[in-house]
Design a protein around this motif. Structure first.
Motif, PDB file in Angstrom:
ATOM      1  N   GLY A 156     -91.415 -35.193  14.824  1.00 63.45           N
ATOM      2  CA  GLY A 156     -90.917 -36.542  15.097  1.00 63.45           C
ATOM      3  C   GLY A 156     -89.500 -36.533  15.633  1.00 63.45           C
ATOM      4  O   GLY A 156     -89.167 -37.289  16.559  1.00 63.45           O
ATOM      5  N   CYS A 157     -88.639 -35.685  15.077  1.00 60.81           N
ATOM      6  CA  CYS A 157     -87.265 -35.593  15.555  1.00 60.81           C
ATOM      7  C   CYS A 157     -87.226 -35.170  17.014  1.00 60.81           C
ATOM      8  O   CYS A 157     -86.490 -35.756  17.817  1.00 60.81           O
ATOM      9  CB  CYS A 157     -86.492 -34.589  14.693  1.00 60.81           C
ATOM     10  N   LEU A 158     -88.029 -34.175  17.365  1.00 61.28           N
ATOM     11  CA  LEU A 158     -88.011 -33.655  18.728  1.00 61.28           C
ATOM     12  C   LEU A 158     -88.560 -34.676  19.727  1.00 61.28           C
ATOM     13  O   LEU A 158     -87.992 -34.881  20.806  1.00 61.28           O
ATOM     14  CB  LEU A 158     -88.816 -32.354  18.790  1.00 61.28           C
ATOM     15  N   VAL A 159     -89.656 -35.332  19.378  1.00 60.22           N
ATOM     16  CA  VAL A 159     -90.247 -36.328  20.275  1.00 60.22           C
ATOM     17  C   VAL A 159     -89.300 -37.521  20.436  1.00 60.22           C
ATOM     18  O   VAL A 159     -89.104 -38.031  21.543  1.00 60.22           O
ATOM     19  CB  VAL A 159     -91.626 -36.773  19.753  1.00 60.22           C
ATOM     20  N   ASP A 160     -88.697 -37.963  19.335  1.00 62.57           N
ATOM     21  CA  ASP A 160     -87.745 -39.074  19.420  1.00 62.57           C
ATOM     22  C   ASP A 160     -86.533 -38.717  20.279  1.00 62.57           C
ATOM     23  O   ASP A 160     -85.907 -39.597  20.879  1.00 62.57           O
ATOM     24  CB  ASP A 160     -87.274 -39.482  18.024  1.00 62.57           C
ATOM     25  N   ALA A 161     -86.200 -37.422  20.324  1.00 66.41           N
ATOM     26  CA  ALA A 161     -85.062 -36.981  21.127  1.00 66.41           C
ATOM     27  C   ALA A 161     -85.408 -36.866  22.604  1.00 66.41           C
ATOM     28  O   ALA A 161     -84.526 -36.641  23.430  1.00 66.41           O
ATOM     29  CB  ALA A 161     -84.538 -35.644  20.625  1.00 66.41           C
ATOM     30  N   GLY A 162     -86.688 -37.030  22.938  1.00 71.14           N
ATOM     31  CA  GLY A 162     -87.076 -36.984  24.336  1.00 71.14           C
ATOM     32  C   GLY A 162     -87.898 -35.779  24.739  1.00 71.14           C
ATOM     33  O   GLY A 162     -88.352 -35.689  25.882  1.00 71.14           O
ATOM     34  N   TRP A 163     -88.088 -34.830  23.831  1.00 70.09           N
ATOM     35  CA  TRP A 163     -88.905 -33.672  24.170  1.00 70.09           C
ATOM     36  C   TRP A 163     -90.349 -34.101  24.426  1.00 70.09           C
ATOM     37  O   TRP A 163     -90.896 -34.908  23.673  1.00 70.09           O
ATOM     38  CB  TRP A 163     -88.907 -32.662  23.022  1.00 70.09           C
ATOM     39  N   PRO A 164     -90.992 -33.583  25.453  1.00 78.17           N
ATOM     40  CA  PRO A 164     -92.428 -33.828  25.639  1.00 78.17           C
ATOM     41  C   PRO A 164     -93.197 -33.323  24.420  1.00 78.17           C
ATOM     42  O   PRO A 164     -92.822 -32.330  23.799  1.00 78.17           O
ATOM     43  CB  PRO A 164     -92.769 -33.011  26.894  1.00 78.17           C
ATOM     44  N   ARG A 165     -94.286 -34.000  24.101  1.00 76.21           N
ATOM     45  CA  ARG A 165     -95.007 -33.705  22.869  1.00 76.21           C
ATOM     46  C   ARG A 165     -95.501 -32.250  22.825  1.00 76.21           C
ATOM     47  O   ARG A 165     -95.453 -31.610  21.776  1.00 76.21           O
ATOM     48  CB  ARG A 165     -96.183 -34.678  22.708  1.00 76.21           C
ATOM     49  N   GLY A 166     -95.985 -31.757  23.941  1.00 76.91           N
ATOM     50  CA  GLY A 166     -96.458 -30.380  23.955  1.00 76.91           C
ATOM     51  C   GLY A 166     -95.346 -29.389  23.657  1.00 76.91           C
ATOM     52  O   GLY A 166     -95.517 -28.446  22.887  1.00 76.91           O
ATOM     53  N   GLN A 167     -94.183 -29.614  24.260  1.00 80.40           N
ATOM     54  CA  GLN A 167     -93.058 -28.726  24.005  1.00 80.40           C
ATOM     55  C   GLN A 167     -92.544 -28.882  22.579  1.00 80.40           C
ATOM     56  O   GLN A 167     -92.125 -27.905  21.945  1.00 80.40           O
ATOM     57  CB  GLN A 167     -91.939 -28.998  25.012  1.00 80.40           C
ATOM     58  N   ALA A 168     -92.565 -30.085  22.055  1.00 83.75           N
ATOM     59  CA  ALA A 168     -92.128 -30.308  20.675  1.00 83.75           C
ATOM     60  C   ALA A 168     -93.006 -29.518  19.708  1.00 83.75           C
ATOM     61  O   ALA A 168     -92.521 -28.945  18.724  1.00 83.75           O
ATOM     62  CB  ALA A 168     -92.176 -31.797  20.336  1.00 83.75           C
ATOM     63  N   THR A 169     -94.316 -29.476  19.980  1.00 85.24           N
ATOM     64  CA  THR A 169     -95.224 -28.698  19.140  1.00 85.24           C
ATOM     65  C   THR A 169     -94.854 -27.227  19.176  1.00 85.24           C
ATOM     66  O   THR A 169     -94.777 -26.556  18.133  1.00 85.24           O
ATOM     67  CB  THR A 169     -96.677 -28.877  19.623  1.00 85.24           C
ATOM     68  N   ARG A 170     -94.617 -26.721  20.377  1.00 87.63           N
ATOM     69  CA  ARG A 170     -94.308 -25.296  20.506  1.00 87.63           C
ATOM     70  C   ARG A 170     -92.950 -24.954  19.893  1.00 87.63           C
ATOM     71  O   ARG A 170     -92.781 -23.884  19.301  1.00 87.63           O
ATOM     72  CB  ARG A 170     -94.355 -24.888  21.982  1.00 87.63           C
ATOM     73  N   ILE A 171     -91.989 -25.855  20.004  1.00 87.89           N
ATOM     74  CA  ILE A 171     -90.673 -25.606  19.415  1.00 87.89           C
ATOM     75  C   ILE A 171     -90.766 -25.588  17.888  1.00 87.89           C
ATOM     76  O   ILE A 171     -90.146 -24.754  17.222  1.00 87.89           O
ATOM     77  CB  ILE A 171     -89.661 -26.661  19.892  1.00 87.89           C
ATOM     78  N   GLY A 172     -91.543 -26.512  17.337  1.00 92.33           N
ATOM     79  CA  GLY A 172     -91.731 -26.505  15.885  1.00 92.33           C
ATOM     80  C   GLY A 172     -92.325 -25.196  15.410  1.00 92.33           C
ATOM     81  O   GLY A 172     -91.888 -24.616  14.403  1.00 92.33           O
ATOM     82  N   ALA A 173     -93.319 -24.693  16.137  1.00 89.66           N
ATOM     83  CA  ALA A 173     -93.927 -23.405  15.781  1.00 89.66           C
ATOM     84  C   ALA A 173     -92.922 -22.275  15.944  1.00 89.66           C
ATOM     85  O   ALA A 173     -92.811 -21.388  15.090  1.00 89.66           O
ATOM     86  CB  ALA A 173     -95.158 -23.158  16.653  1.00 89.66           C
ATOM     87  N   LEU A 174     -92.165 -22.308  17.040  1.00 86.07           N
ATOM     88  CA  LEU A 174     -91.163 -21.281  17.296  1.00 86.07           C
ATOM     89  C   LEU A 174     -90.142 -21.208  16.166  1.00 86.07           C
ATOM     90  O   LEU A 174     -89.784 -20.116  15.692  1.00 86.07           O
ATOM     91  CB  LEU A 174     -90.454 -21.592  18.620  1.00 86.07           C
ATOM     92  N   MET A 175     -89.663 -22.361  15.717  1.00 85.24           N
ATOM     93  CA  MET A 175     -88.674 -22.377  14.641  1.00 85.24           C
ATOM     94  C   MET A 175     -89.244 -21.798  13.358  1.00 85.24           C
ATOM     95  O   MET A 175     -88.565 -21.059  12.628  1.00 85.24           O
ATOM     96  CB  MET A 175     -88.181 -23.804  14.406  1.00 85.24           C
ATOM     97  N   ARG A 176     -90.505 -22.104  13.078  1.00 82.20           N
ATOM     98  CA  ARG A 176     -91.139 -21.547  11.880  1.00 82.20           C
ATOM     99  C   ARG A 176     -91.266 -20.030  11.995  1.00 82.20           C
ATOM    100  O   ARG A 176     -91.032 -19.306  11.031  1.00 82.20           O
ATOM    101  CB  ARG A 176     -92.515 -22.172  11.664  1.00 82.20           C
ATOM    102  N   TYR A 177     -91.651 -19.537  13.181  1.00 77.98           N
ATOM    103  CA  TYR A 177     -91.753 -18.095  13.369  1.00 77.98           C
ATOM    104  C   TYR A 177     -90.402 -17.425  13.108  1.00 77.98           C
ATOM    105  O   TYR A 177     -90.319 -16.388  12.445  1.00 77.98           O
ATOM    106  CB  TYR A 177     -92.199 -17.764  14.795  1.00 77.98           C
ATOM    107  N   PHE A 178     -89.357 -18.021  13.662  1.00 79.04           N
ATOM    108  CA  PHE A 178     -88.037 -17.431  13.524  1.00 79.04           C
ATOM    109  C   PHE A 178     -87.575 -17.411  12.066  1.00 79.04           C
ATOM    110  O   PHE A 178     -87.106 -16.385  11.560  1.00 79.04           O
ATOM    111  CB  PHE A 178     -87.026 -18.201  14.385  1.00 79.04           C
ATOM    112  N   VAL A 179     -87.707 -18.542  11.381  1.00 82.78           N
ATOM    113  CA  VAL A 179     -87.208 -18.621  10.005  1.00 82.78           C
ATOM    114  C   VAL A 179     -88.024 -17.739   9.071  1.00 82.78           C
ATOM    115  O   VAL A 179     -87.462 -16.989   8.264  1.00 82.78           O
ATOM    116  CB  VAL A 179     -87.200 -20.083   9.512  1.00 82.78           C
ATOM    117  N   THR A 180     -89.352 -17.809   9.154  1.00 84.89           N
ATOM    118  CA  THR A 180     -90.159 -16.982   8.260  1.00 84.89           C
ATOM    119  C   THR A 180     -89.966 -15.504   8.563  1.00 84.89           C
ATOM    120  O   THR A 180     -89.915 -14.676   7.647  1.00 84.89           O
ATOM    121  CB  THR A 180     -91.656 -17.344   8.357  1.00 84.89           C
ATOM    122  N   GLY A 181     -89.825 -15.165   9.837  1.00 89.10           N
ATOM    123  CA  GLY A 181     -89.574 -13.766  10.179  1.00 89.10           C
ATOM    124  C   GLY A 181     -88.267 -13.261   9.607  1.00 89.10           C
ATOM    125  O   GLY A 181     -88.180 -12.128   9.123  1.00 89.10           O
ATOM    126  N   SER A 182     -87.247 -14.109   9.620  1.00 95.88           N
ATOM    127  CA  SER A 182     -85.942 -13.701   9.091  1.00 95.88           C
ATOM    128  C   SER A 182     -85.975 -13.506   7.584  1.00 95.88           C
ATOM    129  O   SER A 182     -85.103 -12.826   7.025  1.00 95.88           O
ATOM    130  CB  SER A 182     -84.883 -14.746   9.444  1.00 95.88           C
TER     131      SER A 182
END
Length: 234
Positions: free
Chosen positions: A123-149
């Motif tokens: 919701g934060c990403l879409v409200d900020a103007g990110w296209p929905r598809g990219q917002a989905t991928r960014i959310g996944a990317l952030m989870r990959y990064f944090v869990t990997g760390s």
């Protein structure tokens, strides 16, 4: 009636005991028999609250997800700052319970706290103007990064034996010192990676949406960007 010598079972009491076991001894210690012993109850009584071990594990994992702060998404002024604050809170929760990180690497499934987390980030990403598809991928990317760390400590993986690296690895002359500074190295690596990741996303944002500005004022821009992306959902 006399008060029971053992407190009555509840879902919260079972989950708390299960998380304590997982934290102390790892997920392999989380058996029905062991948990019943910890709670001083019979094994079958646990099934009155959780039909399967997987159901219990889901509840344990979701309890940890409930420790992640989502307040930064209530009315974010800046999607980048909100993501950064959330990522740090997320990592802190995983660092407190490292033994369950492998389970957290999966999607949210039906876990309520995990779904609230996914909803808040998207919701934060879409409200900020990110296209929905990219917002989905960014959310996944952030989870990959944090869990990997949070999976393990890179610095702790080096031996303290200086002789191990002296001859065959000319660029690792001080690698034997890394494990002594694992905290600062791991924290610094996380912060470096987080900054680099967000820098890259900000460049992509500028190309996709436009200059960054407060999330609450981007509704029409988000709609147009969503149409151009095809509005693929989360």
């Amino acid at each position: 009636m006399a008060r029971p010598r053992t407190p009555l079972l509840s879902r919260d009491r079972i989950v708390t005991a299960a998380l304590g076991l997982a934290d102390a001894e790892g997920l392999e210690a989380l058996s029905t028999r062991r948990l019943a012993t910890e709670l001083s109850v019979s094994g079958p009584s646990l099934y009155n609250h959780f039909a399967t071990k997987d159901d219990l594990l889901d509840a344990v994992v979701d309890t940890v997800m409930g420790e992640v702060d989502l307040a930064m998404f209530d009315a974010p002024d800046d999607w980048r700052a909100a993501l950064a604050d959330w990522a740090r809170s997320y990592r802190a929760a995983l660092a407190a319970h490292p033994n369950i990180v492998p389970v957290l690497a999966q999607g949210p499934g039906r876990r309520p706290n995990a779904l609230r987390l996914a909803d808040a980030v998207f919701g934060c990403l879409v409200d900020a103007g990110w296209p929905r598809g990219q917002a989905t991928r960014i959310g996944a990317l952030m989870r990959y990064f944090v869990t990997g760390s949070a999976l393990a400590s890179f610095a702790a993986g080096f031996s303290g034996d200086a002789g191990l690296y002296a001859d065959g690895y000319p660029h690792l002359g001080e690698a034997h010192l890394l494990s002594e500074h694992r905290g600062s190295i791991d924290e610094g690596a996380f912060e470096t990676g987080l900054e680099a990741l967000l820098d890259g996303l900000e460049l992509r944002y500028a190309r996709t949406v436009g200059p960054s500005h407060p999330a609450g004022h981007q509704g029409s821009r988000a709609t147009n960007a969503g149409r151009s992306e095809g509005s693929t959902g989360s």
